[in-house]
Design an enzyme around this catalytic site. Sequence first.
Site, PDB file in Angstrom:
ATOM      1  N   ASP A 131       0.815  -1.084   0.003  1.00 36.59           N
ATOM      2  CA  ASP A 131      -0.163  -0.143  -0.049  1.00 36.59           C
ATOM      3  C   ASP A 131       0.619   1.153  -0.028  1.00 36.59           C
ATOM      4  O   ASP A 131       0.348   2.386   0.401  1.00 36.59           O
ATOM      5  CB  ASP A 131      -0.927   0.031   1.201  1.00 36.59           C
ATOM      6  CG  ASP A 131      -2.217  -0.938   1.088  1.00 36.59           C
ATOM      7  OD1 ASP A 131      -2.358  -1.610  -0.203  1.00 36.59           O
ATOM      8  OD2 ASP A 131      -2.723  -1.294   2.008  1.00 36.59           O
ATOM      9  N   HIS A 186      30.526   4.589  -4.141  1.00 32.00           N
ATOM     10  CA  HIS A 186      29.156   4.578  -3.938  1.00 32.00           C
ATOM     11  C   HIS A 186      28.867   4.382  -2.541  1.00 32.00           C
ATOM     12  O   HIS A 186      27.406   4.225  -2.269  1.00 32.00           O
ATOM     13  CB  HIS A 186      28.383   3.439  -4.718  1.00 32.00           C
ATOM     14  CG  HIS A 186      28.541   3.888  -6.174  1.00 32.00           C
ATOM     15  ND1 HIS A 186      28.303   2.910  -7.376  1.00 32.00           N
ATOM     16  CD2 HIS A 186      28.956   4.892  -7.055  1.00 32.00           C
ATOM     17  CE1 HIS A 186      28.644   3.432  -8.394  1.00 32.00           C
ATOM     18  NE2 HIS A 186      29.112   4.840  -8.248  1.00 32.00           N
ATOM     19  N   ASP A 242      28.798  14.069  -1.771  1.00 32.36           N
ATOM     20  CA  ASP A 242      28.270  14.023  -3.158  1.00 32.36           C
ATOM     21  C   ASP A 242      26.766  13.811  -3.029  1.00 32.36           C
ATOM     22  O   ASP A 242      26.250  13.025  -2.850  1.00 32.36           O
ATOM     23  CB  ASP A 242      28.729  12.891  -3.831  1.00 32.36           C
ATOM     24  CG  ASP A 242      28.463  12.889  -5.394  1.00 32.36           C
ATOM     25  OD1 ASP A 242      27.632  13.526  -5.764  1.00 32.36           O
ATOM     26  OD2 ASP A 242      28.956  12.287  -6.096  1.00 32.36           O
ATOM     27  N   ASP A 297      24.668  18.281  -9.593  1.00 30.22           N
ATOM     28  CA  ASP A 297      25.273  17.161  -9.015  1.00 30.22           C
ATOM     29  C   ASP A 297      26.645  17.680  -8.618  1.00 30.22           C
ATOM     30  O   ASP A 297      27.365  18.267  -9.253  1.00 30.22           O
ATOM     31  CB  ASP A 297      25.562  16.354 -10.145  1.00 30.22           C
ATOM     32  CG  ASP A 297      26.519  14.913  -9.833  1.00 30.22           C
ATOM     33  OD1 ASP A 297      26.570  14.965  -8.617  1.00 30.22           O
ATOM     34  OD2 ASP A 297      26.720  14.207 -10.902  1.00 30.22           O
ATOM     35  N   HIS A 308      37.900   6.575 -11.706  1.00 28.45           N
ATOM     36  CA  HIS A 308      36.637   6.876 -12.341  1.00 28.45           C
ATOM     37  C   HIS A 308      36.911   8.075 -13.310  1.00 28.45           C
ATOM     38  O   HIS A 308      38.079   8.567 -13.352  1.00 28.45           O
ATOM     39  CB  HIS A 308      35.592   7.214 -11.510  1.00 28.45           C
ATOM     40  CG  HIS A 308      35.740   8.477 -10.559  1.00 28.45           C
ATOM     41  ND1 HIS A 308      35.679   9.748 -10.941  1.00 28.45           N
ATOM     42  CD2 HIS A 308      35.891   8.393  -9.151  1.00 28.45           C
ATOM     43  CE1 HIS A 308      35.764  10.558  -9.952  1.00 28.45           C
ATOM     44  NE2 HIS A 308      36.299   9.857  -8.885  1.00 28.45           N
ATOM     45  N   HIS A 334      30.518  13.256 -16.815  1.00 27.40           N
ATOM     46  CA  HIS A 334      29.261  12.578 -17.474  1.00 27.40           C
ATOM     47  C   HIS A 334      28.668  13.581 -18.010  1.00 27.40           C
ATOM     48  O   HIS A 334      28.378  14.962 -17.170  1.00 27.40           O
ATOM     49  CB  HIS A 334      28.627  11.577 -16.637  1.00 27.40           C
ATOM     50  CG  HIS A 334      28.450  12.022 -15.363  1.00 27.40           C
ATOM     51  ND1 HIS A 334      26.994  12.766 -14.972  1.00 27.40           N
ATOM     52  CD2 HIS A 334      29.019  12.022 -14.071  1.00 27.40           C
ATOM     53  CE1 HIS A 334      27.095  13.094 -13.746  1.00 27.40           C
ATOM     54  NE2 HIS A 334      28.144  12.618 -13.043  1.00 27.40           N
ATOM     55  N   HIS A 380      22.748  11.220 -14.728  1.00 33.07           N
ATOM     56  CA  HIS A 380      23.851  10.590 -15.799  1.00 33.07           C
ATOM     57  C   HIS A 380      23.173  10.587 -16.995  1.00 33.07           C
ATOM     58  O   HIS A 380      22.212   9.921 -17.453  1.00 33.07           O
ATOM     59  CB  HIS A 380      24.384   9.291 -15.629  1.00 33.07           C
ATOM     60  CG  HIS A 380      25.274   9.313 -14.448  1.00 33.07           C
ATOM     61  ND1 HIS A 380      25.931   8.078 -13.890  1.00 33.07           N
ATOM     62  CD2 HIS A 380      25.661  10.171 -13.610  1.00 33.07           C
ATOM     63  CE1 HIS A 380      26.714   8.147 -13.158  1.00 33.07           C
ATOM     64  NE2 HIS A 380      26.482   9.539 -12.489  1.00 33.07           N
ATOM     65  N   GLU A 436      34.648  16.328 -12.109  1.00 30.03           N
ATOM     66  CA  GLU A 436      34.913  15.695 -10.910  1.00 30.03           C
ATOM     67  C   GLU A 436      35.813  14.752 -10.619  1.00 30.03           C
ATOM     68  O   GLU A 436      35.627  13.540 -10.442  1.00 30.03           O
ATOM     69  CB  GLU A 436      33.184  14.876 -10.683  1.00 30.03           C
ATOM     70  CG  GLU A 436      32.933  13.970 -11.769  1.00 30.03           C
ATOM     71  CD  GLU A 436      31.638  13.050 -11.187  1.00 30.03           C
ATOM     72  OE1 GLU A 436      31.723  12.614 -10.137  1.00 30.03           O
ATOM     73  OE2 GLU A 436      30.686  12.899 -12.006  1.00 30.03           O
ATOM     74  N   TYR A 476      41.621   8.890  -4.034  1.00 33.26           N
ATOM     75  CA  TYR A 476      41.161   8.058  -3.051  1.00 33.26           C
ATOM     76  C   TYR A 476      42.576   7.090  -2.544  1.00 33.26           C
ATOM     77  O   TYR A 476      42.974   6.446  -3.402  1.00 33.26           O
ATOM     78  CB  TYR A 476      39.805   7.062  -3.542  1.00 33.26           C
ATOM     79  CG  TYR A 476      38.971   8.003  -4.317  1.00 33.26           C
ATOM     80  CD1 TYR A 476      37.945   8.566  -3.573  1.00 33.26           C
ATOM     81  CD2 TYR A 476      39.154   8.204  -5.833  1.00 33.26           C
ATOM     82  CE1 TYR A 476      36.991   9.385  -4.316  1.00 33.26           C
ATOM     83  CE2 TYR A 476      38.312   8.942  -6.485  1.00 33.26           C
ATOM     84  CZ  TYR A 476      37.305   9.729  -5.562  1.00 33.26           C
ATOM     85  OH  TYR A 476      36.099  10.298  -6.348  1.00 33.26           O
ATOM     86  N   ARG A 529      36.947  14.159  -3.587  1.00 35.02           N
ATOM     87  CA  ARG A 529      36.206  14.635  -5.138  1.00 35.02           C
ATOM     88  C   ARG A 529      35.710  15.877  -5.022  1.00 35.02           C
ATOM     89  O   ARG A 529      35.516  16.348  -3.791  1.00 35.02           O
ATOM     90  CB  ARG A 529      35.137  13.735  -5.552  1.00 35.02           C
ATOM     91  CG  ARG A 529      34.777  13.846  -6.630  1.00 35.02           C
ATOM     92  CD  ARG A 529      34.167  12.654  -7.350  1.00 35.02           C
ATOM     93  NE  ARG A 529      32.829  12.253  -6.223  1.00 35.02           N
ATOM     94  CZ  ARG A 529      32.697  11.173  -5.665  1.00 35.02           C
ATOM     95  NH1 ARG A 529      33.632  10.433  -5.365  1.00 35.02           N
ATOM     96  NH2 ARG A 529      31.661  10.797  -4.969  1.00 35.02           N
ATOM     97  N   GLU A 583      33.287  18.176  -7.318  1.00 36.68           N
ATOM     98  CA  GLU A 583      32.622  18.027  -8.385  1.00 36.68           C
ATOM     99  C   GLU A 583      31.724  19.238  -8.768  1.00 36.68           C
ATOM    100  O   GLU A 583      31.133  19.901  -7.632  1.00 36.68           O
ATOM    101  CB  GLU A 583      31.664  16.818  -8.234  1.00 36.68           C
ATOM    102  CG  GLU A 583      30.573  16.739  -9.391  1.00 36.68           C
ATOM    103  CD  GLU A 583      29.890  15.624  -9.449  1.00 36.68           C
ATOM    104  OE1 GLU A 583      29.729  15.040  -8.344  1.00 36.68           O
ATOM    105  OE2 GLU A 583      29.314  14.915 -10.407  1.00 36.68           O
TER     106      GLU A 583
END
Length: 467
Positions: free
Chosen positions: A42, A249, A266, A277, A360, A364, A371, A414, A418, A435, A437
């Site tokens: 529901d 992630h 991020d 972003d 990475h 993008h 993305h 970005e 690491y 990072r 970005e």
Amino acid sequence: MIGRMNRIDSPHAARRARLAAQLGAGGIAIIPTAPVQPRNRDSDFPYRPDSYFFYLTGFDEPDAWLVLTADGRSLLFCQPKDAEREIWDGYRLGPEAAPAALSVDGAHSVVEIDALLPRLLENTRTVWYPFATHPGLESRIDGWLQKVRARVRYGALAPDGQRDACALLDEMRLVKDAHELGVMRRAGQISARGHIRAMQRSSAMLRAGQDVREYHLEAELLHEFRQHGSQAPAYTSIVAAGANACVLHYRAGAAPIKDGELVLIDAACELDGYASDITRTFPANGRFSGPQRTLYELVAASQDAAVAATRPGARFNDPHEAAVKVLAQGMLDTGLLDRNKVGGLDDVIEKRAYFPFYMHRTSHWMGMDVHDCGSYVEPAEVGQVSERRDPLTGELIKDRPSRILRPGMVLTIEPGLYVRPAEGVPEAFWHIGIRIEDDAVVTESGCELLTRGVPVAVDEIEALMRA
Ligand code: GLY
Ligand code: MN
Ligand code: MN
């Protein structure tokens, strides 16, 4: 439910006209919106319309379809008015009001779609719809086409071609119009304010001796997004304390944010169907330590190089290559990489020796989807294929020339670094994840950063965290 859009006339009608002009003689496009997604018993996930459908209509109700023909005629199928359902689920526009509200040529109840679509497909030549995006759509269209074929002995012509509407729409969406850039600018400003608020909360709580958790900073972001009318975050927020920043992630969790650590956030909002972003990395207490500052300034310099490479006529890969060059040189200078083992800058780049610390890409596309759609290969050059072996995996890679940047394209910039504990890696840098970005729109002369409402420079971050 995403907020009801009020600006639903000209930009959407103009996009429909541009799409219709590309359908070819006898072309017809069928574009469904997204279904409601059940969450558990529901309870549904907050509704978000399909990006292609919303791009063409500005209409945010579920159970709706746009049908567009090459002559420019647009038909909407939408939920019928229903007094009882509207008590439970809220207002429905309904087919009677839709033509005036959405400037479509006609509208029907979605209940009639199976009866009417075969008639609309009769005597058309090519059916355009988004391939492989809506489970079940292909068989639904097959069913309508079967009904058209059943009428060919009465003289009806059945379409003999099917084409992917994404091919046209992706190219259109790749270059943003003025309406889109206006929304994206506002989304970027709101998100930037969220980051400032999170930074200030971190240092203020630590100064007060409080137990700071990742979710405290996430709450600041969400507050600021909603406070300024954003419907939802554009993607799942990352608020990563200390070593968590090295998990690409990671999600905002409950980990403590400690004095002396860096925090990587991020997170950004979606506004009226458009994403932003942003990533910022900052010292939890408001003061960078020596090693943190060294690596941070390296990432900031790599971002500067990538921004300088983002201009019309450049290739999509150019900002990435510019960032990698600065990062790779920095890895040698700081001792993250040992020259005696990996050689000089050219070797580090050619052998991808930087990969353990930067794994990475730098950019993008961005737009309605964080993305966003759009080919990363220059369409006129798809046939120019060169082959090479990946130096790390040995995999055979087919390269094609990357996209030439044009004004109105929006991409993120970005770069990051690491550092996980490893033999030979200076211990002072262990567990640092950074990072930075920003979102860049390509302009006539270079690029405009939409997200610099939150600073990047060390001194400016430290100053605002003292405030
Ligand atoms: N926030 C998603 C990304 O940076 O790609
Ligand atoms: Mn991104
Ligand atoms: Mn991001």
